[in-house]
Every structure is written in C-alpha cells, then in structure tokens.
Design a protein around this motif. Structure first.
Motif, PDB file in Angstrom:
ATOM      1  N   ASN A   1       0.854  -1.179   0.000  1.00 40.37           N
ATOM      2  CA  ASN A   1       0.000   0.000   0.000  1.00 40.37           C
ATOM      3  C   ASN A   1       0.897   1.238   0.000  1.00 40.37           C
ATOM      4  O   ASN A   1       2.121   1.135  -0.121  1.00 40.37           O
ATOM      5  N   SER A   2       0.319   2.407   0.140  1.00 42.62           N
ATOM      6  CA  SER A   2       1.116   3.631   0.079  1.00 42.62           C
ATOM      7  C   SER A   2       1.808   3.915   1.405  1.00 42.62           C
ATOM      8  O   SER A   2       1.477   3.352   2.452  1.00 42.62           O
ATOM      9  N   CYS A   3       2.808   4.799   1.334  1.00 44.39           N
ATOM     10  CA  CYS A   3       3.524   5.269   2.516  1.00 44.39           C
ATOM     11  C   CYS A   3       3.755   6.764   2.340  1.00 44.39           C
ATOM     12  O   CYS A   3       3.258   7.364   1.385  1.00 44.39           O
ATOM     13  N   ASP A   4       4.497   7.385   3.254  1.00 48.66           N
ATOM     14  CA  ASP A   4       4.737   8.824   3.105  1.00 48.66           C
ATOM     15  C   ASP A   4       5.522   9.124   1.831  1.00 48.66           C
ATOM     16  O   ASP A   4       5.337  10.192   1.227  1.00 48.66           O
TER      17      ASP A   4
ATOM     18  N   TYR B   1      -3.007   5.148  -1.391  1.00 46.62           N
ATOM     19  CA  TYR B   1      -3.677   4.085  -2.138  1.00 46.62           C
ATOM     20  C   TYR B   1      -3.578   2.775  -1.376  1.00 46.62           C
ATOM     21  O   TYR B   1      -2.713   2.589  -0.512  1.00 46.62           O
ATOM     22  N   SER B   2      -4.463   1.858  -1.713  1.00 43.13           N
ATOM     23  CA  SER B   2      -4.461   0.528  -1.115  1.00 43.13           C
ATOM     24  C   SER B   2      -4.695  -0.514  -2.195  1.00 43.13           C
ATOM     25  O   SER B   2      -5.362  -0.261  -3.198  1.00 43.13           O
ATOM     26  N   TYR B   3      -4.149  -1.706  -1.981  1.00 47.17           N
ATOM     27  CA  TYR B   3      -4.394  -2.827  -2.886  1.00 47.17           C
ATOM     28  C   TYR B   3      -5.784  -3.434  -2.649  1.00 47.17           C
ATOM     29  O   TYR B   3      -6.208  -4.321  -3.402  1.00 47.17           O
ATOM     30  N   SER B   4      -6.450  -3.002  -1.591  1.00 50.87           N
ATOM     31  CA  SER B   4      -7.801  -3.511  -1.279  1.00 50.87           C
ATOM     32  C   SER B   4      -8.758  -2.321  -1.176  1.00 50.87           C
ATOM     33  O   SER B   4      -9.172  -1.933  -0.082  1.00 50.87           O
ATOM     34  N   PRO B   5      -9.112  -1.728  -2.319  1.00 49.12           N
ATOM     35  CA  PRO B   5      -9.862  -0.472  -2.304  1.00 49.12           C
ATOM     36  C   PRO B   5     -11.361  -0.606  -2.048  1.00 49.12           C
ATOM     37  O   PRO B   5     -12.020   0.395  -1.757  1.00 49.12           O
ATOM     38  N   VAL B   6     -11.896  -1.824  -2.162  1.00 51.11           N
ATOM     39  CA  VAL B   6     -13.345  -1.994  -2.063  1.00 51.11           C
ATOM     40  C   VAL B   6     -13.743  -2.261  -0.614  1.00 51.11           C
ATOM     41  O   VAL B   6     -13.353  -3.274  -0.021  1.00 51.11           O
ATOM     42  N   GLU B   7     -14.501  -1.351  -0.060  1.00 48.36           N
ATOM     43  CA  GLU B   7     -14.917  -1.464   1.344  1.00 48.36           C
ATOM     44  C   GLU B   7     -15.733  -2.729   1.585  1.00 48.36           C
ATOM     45  O   GLU B   7     -16.604  -3.095   0.792  1.00 48.36           O
ATOM     46  N   GLY B   8     -15.417  -3.399   2.684  1.00 51.59           N
ATOM     47  CA  GLY B   8     -16.157  -4.595   3.069  1.00 51.59           C
ATOM     48  C   GLY B   8     -15.740  -5.850   2.339  1.00 51.59           C
ATOM     49  O   GLY B   8     -16.338  -6.925   2.537  1.00 51.59           O
TER      50      GLY B   8
ATOM     51  N   ALA C   1      -3.352  -0.617   6.843  1.00 52.62           N
ATOM     52  CA  ALA C   1      -4.407  -1.261   6.071  1.00 52.62           C
ATOM     53  C   ALA C   1      -5.287  -0.167   5.465  1.00 52.62           C
ATOM     54  O   ALA C   1      -5.178   1.011   5.817  1.00 52.62           O
ATOM     55  N   ALA C   2      -6.145  -0.549   4.544  1.00 52.68           N
ATOM     56  CA  ALA C   2      -7.101   0.415   3.993  1.00 52.68           C
ATOM     57  C   ALA C   2      -7.951   0.982   5.132  1.00 52.68           C
ATOM     58  O   ALA C   2      -8.259   0.273   6.100  1.00 52.68           O
ATOM     59  N   PRO C   3      -8.334   2.242   5.047  1.00 54.21           N
ATOM     60  CA  PRO C   3      -9.100   2.862   6.135  1.00 54.21           C
ATOM     61  C   PRO C   3     -10.334   2.078   6.553  1.00 54.21           C
ATOM     62  O   PRO C   3     -10.690   2.060   7.739  1.00 54.21           O
TER      63      PRO C   3
ATOM     64  N   ASN D   1     -11.291   4.678  10.532  1.00 53.02           N
ATOM     65  CA  ASN D   1     -11.611   4.861   9.108  1.00 53.02           C
ATOM     66  C   ASN D   1     -10.739   5.950   8.471  1.00 53.02           C
ATOM     67  O   ASN D   1     -11.216   6.784   7.699  1.00 53.02           O
ATOM     68  N   ASN D   2      -9.443   5.897   8.776  1.00 53.39           N
ATOM     69  CA  ASN D   2      -8.524   6.944   8.316  1.00 53.39           C
ATOM     70  C   ASN D   2      -7.209   6.310   7.895  1.00 53.39           C
ATOM     71  O   ASN D   2      -6.817   5.242   8.400  1.00 53.39           O
TER      72      ASN D   2
END
Length: 498
Positions: free
Chosen positions: A113-116, A122-129, A169-171, A177-178
């Motif tokens: 995923n992204s870092c500073d 961005y995340s490799y798991s963009p779909v919530e749930g 992890a993704a928010p 959720n951040n």
C-alpha cells in the motif's frame, strides 16, 4: 629438455617469492577509501609515513552473527523519479546500486500500500467490506515500483532479498476509518493476514519473489503525520501467532520471514520480551526490525545486546534509516562531511531527549551507526529511499529527506552523494553469509568492524572521524601491515585468504 628445465626454474622462483612474502611478515591487503578530501571508493596503494601506529588486530576465531545483507528501499517516490530520467541515467543508478561493479545491494525493502514516500494514498484492497479480498490488485505498483525492482534484478549478479512493510491497512479495516493512526479492527484480522498472502502471490506473478515482511511500519505511530496503524507489543504478537503466521503456513508460505516491531531501538526490550514470550509466539517470528530515529547519534548498544540475548537465533535487522527533516544539498560533497545537518529531534524532541539529536555530519551518522550495529549483533542494515529529488521528495506529505542519490529530473542530472559511497563500503565488500568476527583496537578514535566472507576473504571497515590523518598497524596472526587513513575517511580493507 631445456624447455623443461626453464619451467622448473621458473616454478622454483615463484615458490621462493611466495615463501618470502609470507616470511617477511607482510599482510597482503587491498584498501578502498572514501574521504572528505575527495576519494570515492578509491583503491589506495601508497600510505604516508608515520610515527606511532594504532594497533588493530583481526581475531577471526571470535565469531558473532551471520550477515543477512545491506541495501535500501524501493519506494514509489524513487521509482517515480527514475521514470522521469533519461534511459542512460536511469540505468546508471540501477547499476550503481545493484551491479557487481557497483554497491551490489543484497537486502532491500519496499512498502505494501502507500507510505509517506508515495505520490498519493492508495491501497491494494480499495473496495470497502471486501473481506475475501476478491478485488485485491497491485496495479498501483505496475508503472513504477515493479519496473524498478525488475531492472534491479536484471542488474544484480547474485540477486537480493526483498522484505515488504505495510504502513497501514485500507481505512475501511480500521477503527478510525482513516489512513493515519487508528487500529486494525479485530473483525478484519483474518482479512489482513490474507492480504499478506495475496501480496506474495501477486508479486510472484510479476516474477518477483518476496523474502519476508515486517508486520507493521512504526506500530507506535509517527505523530499522526502520514500512513500508520497502531499495535501494542501484545496486539502484534497475538496477530502474528494467531492469524498471520498460521495463514502463511496454511498457504504454503511458511518459509517467509516475519520480522516484528519495526520502529526505534529505545523500546526494543518491551517488544522482544513480548514477541519471544514463549515457544508458541516465537515460532512465527524470524526476528526483529529496528529504526534509528530515536537518535541518529546513539546506537543503543544495551538494547541491541538485550534483543540478541533474548532471541540469539533470530534476525536483528535495521530496516530503515535516513537523514530526515533536511532538504538535500546538491553537488556539494563537503556538506555531507560537515557537522551542520540536523534531524527531526533537533526541533521536536522533548527537552530530556535533546542530547540524542545533536547537529551531525551525515556521513558520520551512517558510518558510525552501521559499524555500531554490526558490533552489537545486527545482521542487516537497510537505508530508506534510494533516490530523491533536489527538494527531498516527492511525497504526498511533503516529508522531505535525503537519499544517497539525488536527481534533478528536469535537467536529467544525477548526484551520487558521499552517503552512496559510505553504504557501498559495507554492501559491496561484506556479503550475505559473512560472519562478523572479532577486532582488538587500541584506539577508540577509530571505529572498526570486520567480517569474514563466504569466500574466505576478510573485510575490515575503518572509520576515522578526526580531522587528522591516522596510522594503524593491522595484524592477522603473525602478518602485519601499516596503513594510513585520511582525515574524515572511511576505508574497507580486504584481506584475501591464504
């Protein structure tokens, strides 16, 4: 017959010369030096005359840790910059870091995923749930990170290890959720363990083997600045023992190295006590990862020694270090040897910790820290970004730092700072599988470490912090060699096997 007598005579002369070399007591060495005066991995064959010389004795029978490697990190920022350069300079940088003629990096890191030091969040798991991660994708890496890694692989004769680290992890998996701060929700522990397994498969499909992971970059947080996710020592250990370790094992990935902690050395004791609390928790941890940001001046030898004694058969790897909170100085080697740079703690550390964050010369900090780490059981040392621009970025948070290689993409220019050569003094000459060996040093002014390589050669690294030339007599058994080292210089001395 005359021809036969000629070759017998020549062989006899060669044997006599060889015997004389041993009998005259001279230790045969190759010396490479980088100095404030301008040497850059220069082979030195002539040494200044001296008076009294410091005594340095190599003690190969004293053996310590086995070396995993040295290197830097593949970040989106570095890869993005390489994409801005012309083909010639791009290849020049890749070869400088990874070819046998270059620094020959052997241990590297990258981010999941992204870092500073990414261009955006961005995340490799963009779909919530998406608990089953059916929409998992590393497409964000395919334009920059993956091509950079592949080019490095092509340039590397012996290959290198890659370990990956998530900043968050993704928010949608977190209690706040951040992107910044917060904790992984327990309901997503299994999903997050699956994330690691899918990452390995996705990179394998690109032809890239992952050697291991750190569980979480800076689990104590980073002041709520950029991507982060918090764990206590117990929370991380429980996650590894009950979720991540078993999942990788079940998926046939039990050989992957899991490194715990991944933050500053001053908290090492409490983390290794928890990680290696019993056999069940120790089973899945291959070792511990550490950073230097608690102080780029103090090595924290007591903490390193404690970590080794707690888990003597486990890895202890410096996974990140850089000159932070500074904008790179362009094409000015002298600055990197001067006591002018500061780090984040110069302004922001609590008053009681200010002494840990003095002004310092960047070269001194790298050389002193790597030598100090090697002399206290650390088996791998990994720098942060390999390439940054003249502003110390790019990154989405504008968290400017310095890298060993600085580029000006608009002008297609490259600057190899003295930090690049400092790293190469270790990565080029101390190879994976080398064993750290003993050194007896009669003068604490010189900082010294030594390792015996798999091919039998011995690499001795000497750092002279003083502004005066120094002389030392290096000995191995009965063999001796008097060597001079320039003021403010680092040397790697190669002693070939008999």
């Amino acid at each position: 017959m005359k021809t036969r007598h000629y070759w017998v005579l020549m062989l006899s002369i060669l044997i006599m010369v060889s015997c004389n070399k041993k009998e005259d007591g001279t230790l045969e060495v190759e010396v490479y030096e980088t100095s404030a005066s301008g040497n850059k991995l220069k082979k030195v064959t002539e040494f200044a005359k001296q008076g009294n010389a410091v005594e340095i004795k190599i003690v190969p029978e004293e053996e310590f840790q086995t070396i995993t490697g040295f290197g830097g990190a593949f970040t989106e920022s570095s890869a993005y910059l390489l994409n801005q350069l012309g083909k010639e300079n791009r290849q020049k940088i890749i070869d400088a870091y990874f070819s046998e003629d270059g620094a020959n990096y052997s241990l590297t890191r990258t981010h999941m995923n992204s870092c500073d030091f990414s261009i955006s969040n961005y995340s490799y798991s963009p779909v919530e749930g998406d608990k089953a991660l059916e929409h998992f994708s590393i497409k964000e890496d395919q334009d920059d990170l993956i091509p950079m890694i592949k080019e490095a692989m092509a340039a590397s004769k012996h290959g290198f290890k890659i370990f990956a680290s998530p900043w968050t992890a993704a928010p949608w998996m977190k209690d706040n959720n951040n992107w910044v701060g917060g904790k992984l929700l327990p309901e997503y522990y299994d999903t997050w363990a699956l994330f690691f397994s899918k990452y390995v498969d996705a990179y394998k499909a690109e032809g890239i083997d992952i050697w291991g992971f750190t569980v979480e970059n800076e689990p104590l947080g980073n002041g709520n600045n950029w991507e982060s996710m918090h764990f206590t020592p117990k929370e991380m250990t429980d996650f590894v023992q009950n979720h991540l370790g078993p999942k990788l094992e079940a998926d046939g990935k039990g050989n992957l190295k899991i490194l715990g902690y991944d933050q500053n050395r001053e908290h090492l004791k409490e983390w290794v006590d928890e990680m290696f609390r019993d056999e069940a928790s120790s089973k899945y941890f291959a070792g511990t990862a550490i950073h230097w940001y608690a102080s780029t001046f103090e090595v924290f030898p007591e903490e390193l020694q404690y970590a080794h004694k707690k888990a003597p058969d486990k890895l202890l790897i410096q996974s990140e270090a850089c000159v932070d909170a500074e904008i790179p100085v362009w094409q000015d080697d002298a600055w990197y040897w001067e006591k002018e740079a500061t780090d984040w703690g110069w302004e922001w550390a609590p008053e009681e910790d200010k002494h840990l964050h003095p002004k310092y010369a960047p070269v001194n900090r790298y050389a002193r820290d790597i030598i100090g780490c090697l002399n206290n059981w650390v088996d791998g040392w990994v720098d942060w970004n390999m390439v940054l621009d003249t502003k110390g970025g790019p990154n989405w948070f504008k968290n400017w730092c310095i890298a060993p290689v600085i580029v000006d993409p608009e002008k297609d220019e490259v600057y190899f700072t003295p930090l690049f050569y400092t790293m190469a003094h270790f990565s080029k000459y101390i190879r994976p599988g080398a064993v750290k060996i003993g050194i007896e040093n009669s003068d604490r002014t010189l900082l010294i470490t030594a390792a015996k390589n798999p091919d039998g050669s011995i690499a001795v690294v000497v750092f002279n912090q003083d502004k005066e030339e120094m002389h030392f007599q290096l000995s191995l058994g009965e063999l001796k060699k008097v060597i001079s080292i320039d003021a403010q210089a680092i040397q790697t001395i190669i002693v070939q096997p008999n």
